[in-house]
Design a protein around this motif. Structure first.
Motif, PDB file in Angstrom:
ATOM      1  N   TYR A  82       6.620 -21.576 -10.674  1.00 59.10           N
ATOM      2  CA  TYR A  82       7.695 -20.779 -10.083  1.00 59.10           C
ATOM      3  C   TYR A  82       9.026 -21.482 -10.378  1.00 59.10           C
ATOM      4  O   TYR A  82       9.401 -22.444  -9.715  1.00 59.10           O
ATOM      5  N   LEU A  83       9.723 -20.978 -11.363  1.00 59.78           N
ATOM      6  CA  LEU A  83      10.901 -21.653 -11.874  1.00 59.78           C
ATOM      7  C   LEU A  83      12.113 -21.484 -10.971  1.00 59.78           C
ATOM      8  O   LEU A  83      13.155 -22.114 -11.212  1.00 59.78           O
ATOM      9  N   ASP A  84      12.018 -20.651  -9.935  1.00 61.44           N
ATOM     10  CA  ASP A  84      13.103 -20.546  -8.970  1.00 61.44           C
ATOM     11  C   ASP A  84      13.089 -21.705  -7.971  1.00 61.44           C
ATOM     12  O   ASP A  84      13.995 -21.825  -7.143  1.00 61.44           O
ATOM     13  N   GLN A  85      12.067 -22.552  -8.035  1.00 59.49           N
ATOM     14  CA  GLN A  85      12.051 -23.748  -7.196  1.00 59.49           C
ATOM     15  C   GLN A  85      13.009 -24.790  -7.776  1.00 59.49           C
ATOM     16  O   GLN A  85      13.140 -24.924  -8.994  1.00 59.49           O
ATOM     17  N   LYS A  86      13.700 -25.512  -6.901  1.00 64.85           N
ATOM     18  CA  LYS A  86      14.644 -26.523  -7.354  1.00 64.85           C
ATOM     19  C   LYS A  86      13.922 -27.662  -8.088  1.00 64.85           C
ATOM     20  O   LYS A  86      12.766 -27.937  -7.823  1.00 64.85           O
ATOM     21  N   TYR A  87      14.660 -28.315  -8.981  1.00 64.96           N
ATOM     22  CA  TYR A  87      14.131 -29.507  -9.633  1.00 64.96           C
ATOM     23  C   TYR A  87      14.027 -30.659  -8.633  1.00 64.96           C
ATOM     24  O   TYR A  87      13.111 -31.474  -8.698  1.00 64.96           O
ATOM     25  N   THR A  88      15.003 -30.740  -7.750  1.00 67.71           N
ATOM     26  CA  THR A  88      15.070 -31.814  -6.774  1.00 67.71           C
ATOM     27  C   THR A  88      15.906 -31.356  -5.596  1.00 67.71           C
ATOM     28  O   THR A  88      16.785 -30.502  -5.746  1.00 67.71           O
ATOM     29  N   GLU A  89      15.668 -31.907  -4.441  1.00 70.56           N
ATOM     30  CA  GLU A  89      16.459 -31.568  -3.260  1.00 70.56           C
ATOM     31  C   GLU A  89      17.715 -32.414  -3.147  1.00 70.56           C
ATOM     32  O   GLU A  89      18.601 -32.109  -2.360  1.00 70.56           O
ATOM     33  N   THR A  90      17.826 -33.464  -3.928  1.00 67.00           N
ATOM     34  CA  THR A  90      18.874 -34.456  -3.691  1.00 67.00           C
ATOM     35  C   THR A  90      20.145 -34.222  -4.481  1.00 67.00           C
ATOM     36  O   THR A  90      21.201 -34.706  -4.112  1.00 67.00           O
ATOM     37  N   TYR A  91      20.082 -33.449  -5.581  1.00 64.65           N
ATOM     38  CA  TYR A  91      21.261 -33.328  -6.425  1.00 64.65           C
ATOM     39  C   TYR A  91      22.176 -32.207  -5.930  1.00 64.65           C
ATOM     40  O   TYR A  91      21.713 -31.102  -5.643  1.00 64.65           O
ATOM     41  N   PRO A  92      23.474 -32.436  -5.888  1.00 66.29           N
ATOM     42  CA  PRO A  92      24.386 -31.407  -5.378  1.00 66.29           C
ATOM     43  C   PRO A  92      24.536 -30.209  -6.305  1.00 66.29           C
ATOM     44  O   PRO A  92      25.037 -29.177  -5.886  1.00 66.29           O
ATOM     45  N   GLU A  93      24.125 -30.338  -7.573  1.00 63.82           N
ATOM     46  CA  GLU A  93      24.279 -29.199  -8.484  1.00 63.82           C
ATOM     47  C   GLU A  93      23.242 -28.108  -8.261  1.00 63.82           C
ATOM     48  O   GLU A  93      23.162 -27.159  -9.028  1.00 63.82           O
ATOM     49  N   TYR A  94      22.451 -28.231  -7.186  1.00 59.88           N
ATOM     50  CA  TYR A  94      21.456 -27.204  -6.924  1.00 59.88           C
ATOM     51  C   TYR A  94      21.695 -26.466  -5.618  1.00 59.88           C
ATOM     52  O   TYR A  94      20.943 -26.568  -4.671  1.00 59.88           O
ATOM     53  N   PRO A  95      22.780 -25.675  -5.568  1.00 67.82           N
ATOM     54  CA  PRO A  95      22.940 -24.787  -4.415  1.00 67.82           C
ATOM     55  C   PRO A  95      22.030 -23.566  -4.529  1.00 67.82           C
ATOM     56  O   PRO A  95      21.849 -22.825  -3.568  1.00 67.82           O
TER      57      PRO A  95
END
Length: 538
Positions: free
Chosen positions: A419-432
């Protein structure tokens, strides 16, 4: 003296053996010719690679692309390749017919005849000084060979402007065929609409990596995205909405046909999906007569599943509606499959689902297609010729296994990996954008799984393939979609294509890294994950 002779013999043996590489051997991404891309850099991993030391093919302005005479499939593949090459090279590259087996100077796409390729969708790519030959026994095999050749040409082949040569390809031979027949990508355009040019761009990118099916999730609670002439309110009302009140829009039937043709020209088949019996709020808001009480409901702008978006299974109008919709969309779709949804059918009894899907399956079959449904529909859809999609452990597993043993094929799309809509990581700010309910999922995580090890008791022979999916509740537009999908989609593509014995992250990572400059040249907004040692130009 004995030692000297032995050394000479060993040197000759190495030289004459042409540096053979198999899927289980190390992956030294080294070309033996200056300016050529190594044959060992291809994604997905080919079955067998033999590099010809010191040999290269240089494309010339006078060259042509040849297709097997009287073969429309070979000509289609040749026309696609010629169209790909003409702009960056500036060469005319005329497409010409030749008898099967002929090998004139240039690029030859040979279909049938005395080819050594016998596996479905398989191909042989042979590169000599004067000729590049792609041999296959079916249309798909030719397009798969073209996809490999595309990666072996210089990175500048992806430019939309004329570039200086040379256009060199490392000599050698690749023999290849897929592990699974179904290698899919699903695009959710129901939650947020994606305009036709963006859908086509996504198709072009996934086709590079031998994805052969793209499933368009055309309807959901938040929006209806396909024109249905017999039910016009679907696009007048249902297409105006989207998750969060944004992302409305729809495809006319002509738009949809153009998407289908665009995909076909790249060896990709579009599978349409019309959701039911849940996830149908947009349809019910358009036509209150589809509800059980006949009362109007407002369009749904929320993010999760709508509690009101459930078809009334005792209403005859429901089945008249689905017959009309499936009939119109099926007539536009050359795909052998028609996806009918079936996920998250909470609160429905087994008897209700059996009745509904039996009727829908007959409707799909009446319109010349085979049904495809999510794992909740397993056991309710007829097993013969149907596809069911596994997306999360713990739901309807006994029915999936029973249906598979009765003949159904299972497409593996476990959410935690695909499921590619899942974030790569929770920690990076570039993933809103993106979600974490099944993730976050790293690139290595999207690679490190086996389709045949996801459901205990499921026969390995029942696994029909894999699919990478991207839902768009929190994805707004093509840039965000690409950033979430790439490079993880390449991982799933490799899992679906390459044989299991070649699965090795340490060998995959440098091949994946080599795709960075290509994606950049193609203006794909991929994520420069720190997991990958990206080369200059990525």
């Amino acid at each position: 003296m004995r030692m000297s002779v032995t050394g000479v013999v060993m040197a000759l043996t190495v030289t004459l053996s042409s540096a053979a590489v198999s899927a289980s051997s190390p992956n030294p991404a080294v070309s033996t010719v200056k300016g050529a891309v190594p044959l060992t850099s291809v994604v997905p991993q080919p079955v067998s690679i033999r590099t010809a030391n010191g040999v290269a093919f240089d494309l010339k302005q006078s060259d042509a692309i040849y297709a097997t005479r009287n073969s429309s499939d070979a000509k289609d593949a040749a026309n696609f390749l010629a169209g790909l090459l003409r702009v960056p090279t500036g060469y005319p590259l005329k497409v010409r017919d030749v008898p099967a087996g002929a090998k004139p100077r240039g690029i030859v796409l040979s279909l049938g005849g005395k080819n050594a390729v016998t596996k479905k969708e398989g191909y042989r790519l042979d590169i000599s000084r004067n000729t590049i030959t792609i041999e296959a026994d079916d249309r798909s095999g030719l397009f798969n060979g073209v996809a490999t050749l595309r990666q072996l040409l210089p990175v500048k082949v992806e430019r939309k402007q004329q570039m200086p040569g040379p256009w060199r390809v490392q000599g050698g031979t690749i023999d290849d065929a897929p592990r699974y027949a179904y290698r899919g990508a699903m695009i959710d355009v129901g939650r947020h609409f994606l305009p036709k040019p963006d859908v086509e761009k996504y198709i072009d990118t996934v086709a590079r990596y031998k994805v052969n099916y793209v499933r368009l999730h055309l309807t959901d609670d938040q929006g209806w995205r396909i024109e249905i002439k017999s039910w016009p309110e679907l696009t007048k009302v249902g297409a105006e909405s989207g998750a969060g009140g944004e992302g409305g829009g729809f495809y006319t039937q002509e738009d949809y046909k153009e998407i289908v043709r665009y995909a076909q020209a790249r060896g990709v088949t579009i599978i349409p999906e019309i959701n039911g019996p849940d996830h149908t709020h947009a349809a019910l808001a358009s036509y209150p007569e589809l509800t059980c009480d006949g009362k109007p409901i407002e369009p749904y702008l929320g993010y999760p599943k709508s509690d009101e978006g459930v078809l009334c299974l005792d209403n005859p109008t429901t089945y008249e509606f689905m017959d009309d919709v499936i009939g119109e969309v099926a007539a536009l779709s050359p795909s052998p499959y028609f996806a009918v949804g079936g996920d998250e059918t909470f609160g429905r009894t087994k008897e209700q689902l059996d009745t509904y899907f039996a009727k829908i399956a007959k409707t799909v079959e009446k319109h010349g297609k085979k049904p495809m449904g999510w794992m909740e529909a397993a056991g309710s859809l007829p097993a013969k010729d149907s596809l069911t999609e596994f997306w999360v452990p713990g739901i309807n597993e006994d029915q999936i296994i029973a249906s598979a043993k009765a003949g159904s094929k299972v497409i593996m799309a476990p959410a935690m990996y695909t499921y590619l809509d899942q974030k790569y990581t929770e920690t990076y700010p570039e993933y809103p954008v993106g979600q974490t309910w099944a993730g976050p999922t790293s690139v290595e995580g999207s690679y490190d799984w086996d389709p045949e090890g996801q459901l205990e008791g499921l026969p390995a022979s029942a696994v029909g393939g894999v699919e990478s999916t991207i839902f768009t509740e929190t994805v707004f537009g093509i840039n965000q979609m690409e950033n979430l999908a790439f490079p993880r989609l390449l991982s799933v593509a490799e899992v679906g294509w390459a044989k299991a014995s070649s699965h090795d992250w340490k060998k995959f990572e440098p091949r994946l890294a080599a795709q960075g400059p290509r994606l950049r040249e193609a203006r794909v907004n991929y994520y420069l994950t720190p997991e990958i040692d990206w080369p200059l130009g990525s």
